[in-house]
Design a protein around this motif. Sequence first.
Motif, short mmCIF file in Angstrom:
data_model
loop_
_atom_site.label_atom_id
_atom_site.label_comp_id
_atom_site.label_asym_id
_atom_site.label_seq_id
_atom_site.Cartn_x
_atom_site.Cartn_y
_atom_site.Cartn_z
N PHE A 27 44.53 28.14 43.97
CA PHE A 27 45.15 26.84 44.17
C PHE A 27 44.57 25.84 43.18
CE2 PHE A 27 41.38 26.87 46.75
CZ PHE A 27 40.83 25.62 46.55
N TYR A 29 44.81 21.44 43.04
CA TYR A 29 45.35 20.17 43.49
C TYR A 29 44.79 19.07 42.60
CZ TYR A 29 45.92 22.85 47.86
OH TYR A 29 46.23 23.81 48.79
N TYR A 31 44.59 14.90 42.72
CA TYR A 31 44.80 13.66 43.47
C TYR A 31 44.54 12.50 42.53
CZ TYR A 31 44.17 16.84 47.41
OH TYR A 31 44.28 17.88 48.28
N LYS A 48 41.26 30.58 47.78
CA LYS A 48 41.05 30.43 49.21
C LYS A 48 40.32 31.61 49.84
CE LYS A 48 45.02 27.44 49.76
NZ LYS A 48 46.36 27.28 50.29
N THR A 110 38.27 23.59 51.48
CA THR A 110 38.91 22.74 50.49
C THR A 110 39.65 21.59 51.16
OG1 THR A 110 40.40 22.69 48.62
CG2 THR A 110 41.01 24.12 50.43
N LYS A 112 42.75 19.34 52.11
CA LYS A 112 44.14 19.67 52.43
C LYS A 112 45.06 19.17 51.31
CE LYS A 112 43.27 19.36 57.34
NZ LYS A 112 43.44 18.53 58.52
N GLU A 113 46.10 19.92 51.08
CA GLU A 113 47.01 19.62 49.98
C GLU A 113 47.66 18.23 50.12
OE1 GLU A 113 50.85 21.67 47.76
OE2 GLU A 113 50.08 22.55 49.60
N ASP A 114 47.99 17.83 51.34
CA ASP A 114 48.71 16.57 51.53
C ASP A 114 47.80 15.43 52.00
OD1 ASP A 114 48.17 17.61 54.01
OD2 ASP A 114 50.16 17.21 54.84
N ASN A 137 47.63 13.49 46.39
CA ASN A 137 47.99 14.63 45.57
C ASN A 137 49.26 14.30 44.81
OD1 ASN A 137 48.76 17.15 44.53
ND2 ASN A 137 47.91 18.23 46.26
N ASN A 139 51.21 16.22 43.28
CA ASN A 139 52.22 17.28 43.35
C ASN A 139 52.89 17.38 44.71
OD1 ASN A 139 51.67 18.16 40.69
ND2 ASN A 139 49.82 19.13 41.45
N VAL A 140 52.53 16.50 45.64
CA VAL A 140 53.09 16.52 46.98
C VAL A 140 53.94 15.27 47.16
CG1 VAL A 140 52.58 16.42 49.45
CG2 VAL A 140 51.20 17.85 47.95
#
Length: 143
Positions: A27, A29, A31, A48, A110, A112-114, A137, A139-140
């Motif tokens: 992954f 990310y 931000y 992960k 890690t 969280k993506e959002d 992020n 990309n979200v």
Amino acid sequence: MKKGTLLFLSSILGATALFKGTRKEDFQYTYMGEGDYWIAQYKIRGNKILRNIKKEFTLIYKGDLKEIENMKELRYIYETTTDGGAGAIFIDKPVKEKYFTCISYDMKGTTKEDEEILVDIKWERDTKTTEKFYIRNINVQST
């Protein structure tokens, strides 16, 4: 000798299969966000399953370099729900760049993506100044 070679090759093939299987668990990310004085960027890259995570936190001053050239100290904190980081940079010569980067490696969980990440920056210009803002992020999509 043939058994040893066969065992060695089997081990290599098994390790290769493990690493190929974890590629989908890789992954990355990024931000980003900004306040009145600073832009913050936080990049997280890793896997992960293997839990090898590289974190890169960068602050970029938005104003003129002359405004911070005599800065003596820069402190920052970034907080997520699962981890975070903090740093202090003590400066004993005139500042020549408007960006400051800290890179770390760990094997923790890690972000969280959002997630929204709170950034708190303190620095010394003519007076001590503080700024807080969130980074997200890039990309979200927001809902």
